[in-house]
Scaffold this motif. Structure first.
Motif, short mmCIF file in Angstrom:
data_model
loop_
_atom_site.label_atom_id
_atom_site.label_comp_id
_atom_site.label_asym_id
_atom_site.label_seq_id
_atom_site.Cartn_x
_atom_site.Cartn_y
_atom_site.Cartn_z
N GLN A 636 0.84 -1.19 0.00
CA GLN A 636 0.00 0.00 0.00
C GLN A 636 0.88 1.25 0.00
OE1 GLN A 636 -2.77 -0.28 3.29
NE2 GLN A 636 -2.85 -2.52 3.13
N SER A 637 0.28 2.38 -0.37
CA SER A 637 1.01 3.64 -0.40
C SER A 637 0.30 4.65 0.49
CB SER A 637 1.09 4.19 -1.84
OG SER A 637 1.84 3.31 -2.65
N SER A 638 1.12 5.44 1.21
CA SER A 638 0.58 6.50 2.06
C SER A 638 1.63 7.59 2.18
CB SER A 638 0.24 5.95 3.46
OG SER A 638 -0.17 7.00 4.33
N GLU A 639 1.27 8.80 1.73
CA GLU A 639 2.18 9.95 1.78
C GLU A 639 3.52 9.61 1.12
OE1 GLU A 639 2.55 11.19 5.80
OE2 GLU A 639 0.47 11.85 5.97
N GLU A 649 0.19 -4.65 11.97
CA GLU A 649 1.07 -3.52 12.23
C GLU A 649 1.64 -3.00 10.91
OE1 GLU A 649 1.75 -1.97 15.05
OE2 GLU A 649 0.52 -3.32 16.29
N PRO A 650 1.67 -1.65 10.73
CA PRO A 650 2.22 -1.10 9.47
C PRO A 650 3.74 -1.25 9.44
CG PRO A 650 1.64 0.68 10.97
CD PRO A 650 1.17 -0.60 11.62
N LEU A 651 4.28 -1.78 8.34
CA LEU A 651 5.72 -1.95 8.17
C LEU A 651 6.17 -1.09 6.99
CD1 LEU A 651 8.40 -3.50 8.85
CD2 LEU A 651 7.71 -5.16 7.09
N THR A 652 7.08 -0.15 7.25
CA THR A 652 7.61 0.69 6.18
C THR A 652 8.47 -0.15 5.24
OG1 THR A 652 7.65 2.59 7.68
CG2 THR A 652 8.99 2.73 5.69
#
Length: 742
Positions: A636-639, A649-652
């Motif tokens: 996914q993409s965010s900013e 949990e979000p993982l960069t």
């Protein structure tokens, strides 16, 4: 600093002298920490502590004299005089002369570090002469014994005449403190009396002080020898009997002479030899040998003369007084090695090894690891061809055996390089003592996990970062006494250093119970310096991380300890160079915790080999948490940042191809993600291929290329040639910084 002949600074003996002197200085520094605690608490002098320092100073004087380092030997001689006055009661523990002991030990360290530099040696000579002049101006102590009355004891005059001046002083000191004086008599077998006497003395020291140990003329069997121990304790005779619990020992209390008290030392001026056992106590054939064994086991060495003799100095790490005694041979045992030859056997199994030799050995092991990888590739090539499959199978068996032995060798060499953190953590006690005096703050330092092991080279690099963290806690963190009381805290501050192993990493935490870090003050200073834009949304952790920015300090005034904003950025850079990471957490009003996470070693490491485009990279396996094969549509993409939902949990995510300007595989339905992490920070690296695990030897990149951010070095792998090794700490930190700036 040396005499006209001068030492051969390239000789092996001189190198051993430096190593031995460094060990003595470390012992003296540790003893000084205990002595400073006694001074601070206003307690009495610990005789064992002072005697240990005296022995170290005496050995240092002898070794320095052997190598013509007259200035060091002269300083050690005056140091002996000071310690001698302290242990004999001529110098008070709270006197200026005793306060100069720390200066003497610090100067020893500075002088040793300046050896070989003629300009610095001349300056050190001047410093030594100045300190010696100050010592002589203060005197070595000439006070008489305390005027407080000392009870007379009904002791055998023969025993009293056998006491040394130091033993008389210790007897009087214990009498002044109203302790009970006891006589402990025991008989031991001649062939094993040293073990029995040592065990008895150790048991007594748990509850009292052994003032003197002398042979006793009491009746004993032909195969035995008797000793009498003059003891001072708070226990009476029955209680001491129960404590030592020895059927061969008898305890009697020494009664006081109720006639009168006296301030005089209860010993005649004339000194006689210690009483010898009657000939009936041992066979005449052993009398000469026996008399050589009758030593005062617990009495400290008498003050040495100012001249230096070769016999007084020894390169052994074991002091002569602490070495085990040799037992005489039994009668008629003609096959036994004579005592004068058997005593030459070393009493230590320890061998000193120069760290450079260990580095050379590690490099050789690294070369073998690479050759083993080449053999493995040859095995696979031969096994894949039917014509050479049999040869490949035979070579494969040899390869497996070589791999097992090489792995054992690698582990052994790594263990040789590992040293306990005690070596540097104990040094921090000196920093705390100095800051306690300079800043006039009552702070204790607590050390936990000092036996945790780390690579020797990394331990040396940890000194400066840890010193700075302790100074920060002392100056920034710990409040003044009145401020602590107003906040409901104890007047005494507390700094705790914990070291422990977490997986393949070592974590060192520096914790204080001070005022903590004010996030608002940090943010205001960062905005003023232009580090961040006013109004930028930052989490609490992101604000605290701003203290690592160069030049940022919330302290209003500049002091000799801190306030210039220089230090925390250097701490982070130093730790990063060792493949580690620094994190900070603080609770305003309660304290601060700074954590250093480091790999155990940077020598031979296991790596995960990955491929991106047509290039290969090595990722240290101790930083790899897991590997994933995911569908491309899960990203996914965010900013302008790629993320992966990893178990809620979000993982960069970062693409390795994008980071190094390589063409990225397009239209791939599945991609590999390597989850890496240091401490609590996590990151997912997108790669094209996983090539497997490999033992790698990290080599620095030299030449015109210079330092490349994100690359810690290079290694050689037979199938792929030279491969770059990723700097996981730098990549993770860069990711966090980019996220913070969005």
């Amino acid at each position: 600093m040396a005499n006209g002949n001068g030492p051969d600074r390239d000789s092996k003996a001189y190198s051993e002298f430096l190593s031995e002197a460094e060990e003595m200085l470390e012992r003296l520094r540790g003893d000084l920490a205990d002595l400073e605690d006694q001074r601070h608490d206003g307690g009495e002098v610990n005789p064992d502590l002072i005697n240990g320092m005296f022995r170290s100073a005496h050995s240092l004087k002898g070794l320095s004299g052997m190598f013509g380092l007259d200035a060091i030997a002269g300083l050690a001689h005056h140091f002996e005089d000071t310690l001698d006055g302290l242990r004999l009661g001529r110098i008070a523990l709270d006197s200026p002369q005793a306060g100069m002991i720390g200066n003497i030990i610090d100067l020893f360290g500075t002088v040793m570090a300046s050896l070989g530099n003629e300009a610095e040696e001349d300056q050190m000579n001047a410093s030594i002469n100045e300190l010696i002049a100050n010592l002589e101006a203060g005197g070595t102590g000439t006070e008489e014994e305390d005027s407080q009355s000392v009870p007379r004891l009904l002791l055998d005059p023969t025993l009293m005449r056998a006491l040394t001046e130091y033993e008389e002083h210790r007897l009087n000191e214990n009498l002044r403190r109203h302790r009970i004086v006891l006589l402990v008599e025991a008989a031991f077998e001649i062939l094993s009396f040293d073990e029995g006497l040592s065990e008895l003395s150790s048991s007594i020291r748990e509850v009292g002080e052994v003032i003197s140990t002398l042979p006793s003329p009491g009746a004993a069997a032909d195969s035995q020898i008797r000793f009498v121990l003059l003891v001072a304790s708070d226990l009476d005779a029955p209680a001491m009997t129960r404590h030592i619990d020895s059927p061969n020992a008898s305890v009697t209390a020494v009664p006081e002479d109720t006639g009168a008290a006296s301030t005089e030392t209860p010993a005649p001026a004339e000194k006689l030899e210690p009483p010898k056992a009657e000939p009936i106590c041992a066979p005449p054939v052993h009398q000469q040998e026996l008399s050589s064994l009758l030593v005062q086991a617990d009495a400290p060495a008498p003050p040495p003369s100012s001249s230096v003799h070769y016999e007084e100095s020894t390169s052994s790490a074991v002091d002569e007084e602490d070495a085990p005694h040799e037992s005489p041979p039994p009668p008629g045992d003609g096959g036994r090695v004579p005592e004068e030859f058997s005593s030459l056997k070393s009493v230590s199994d320890t061998v000193r090894v120069d760290i450079r030799k260990l580095n050379e050995l590690m490099n050789l092991v690294g070369e073998l690891v690479m050759h083993r990888s080449a053999i493995g590739a040859t095995v696979r090539t031969l096994s894949a061809d039917a014509a050479t499959a049999r040869a490949g199978e035979d070579l494969g068996k040899t390869y497996k055996g070589l791999s097992r032995k090489l792995k054992d060798l690698q582990s052994s060499v790594l263990e040789l390089r590992l040293v306990p953190l005690r070596q540097i953590l104990d040094k921090l006690s000196r920093v705390v003592r100095r800051l306690r005096r300079e800043l006039e703050k009552d702070v204790i330092l607590e050390l936990n996990g000092v036996d945790t092991e780390l690579d020797k080279l990394m331990v040396e690099e940890l000194v400066d970062p840890l010193v700075h963290l302790v100074r920060n806690s002392f100056d920034h963190g710990i409040e003044a006494a009145d401020e602590r009381v107003a906040a409901g805290k104890s007047e005494q501050g507390r700094i705790v250093i914990d070291a422990f192993q977490r997986g393949n990493h070592v974590v060192i935490q520096v914790t204080d119970d001070g005022r903590g870090i004010d996030p608002l003050a940090v943010r205001a200073k960062a905005e003023k310096m232009g580090v961040i834009v006013s109004g930028m949304e930052l989490t609490r952790k992101e604000i605290l991380d701003l203290v690592f920015h160069p030049g940022l300090s919330t302290r209003a005034e500049v002091t000799g300890t801190s306030g210039r904003g220089v230090g925390m950025d250097v701490v982070r850079e130093n730790i990063k160079e060792m493949g580690g990471i620094v994190t900070i957490d603080s609770d305003l009003g309660k304290g601060t915790v700074t954590s250093l996470t480091l790999p155990v070693t940077l020598a031979i490491i296991q790596s995960l080999i990955v491929g991106s485009s047509d290039q290969f990279y090595a990722i240290p396996l101790n930083a790899v948490l897991e590997t994933l094969l995911i569908d491309a549509n899960e990203i996914q993409s965010s900013e302008q940042q790629e993320l992966l939902n990893l178990r809620g949990e979000p993982l960069t995510l970062r693409s390795l191809s994008d980071e190094f300007g390589l063409p990225r595989a397009e239209d791939a339905e599945q991609v590999y993600v390597v989850v890496i992490g240091i401490g609590e920070s996590r990151l997912g690296l997108i790669v094209d291929r996983l090539e497997g695990q490999q033992d790698t030897v990290l080599k620095p990149i030299q030449g015109p290329i210079g330092e490349v951010r994100g690359i810690s070095g290079a290694t050689e792998i037979s199938e792929h040639g030279a491969v770059l090794v990723l700097d996981v700490a730098a990549i993770v930190e860069d990711t966090l910084r980019r996220r913070d700036l969005r």
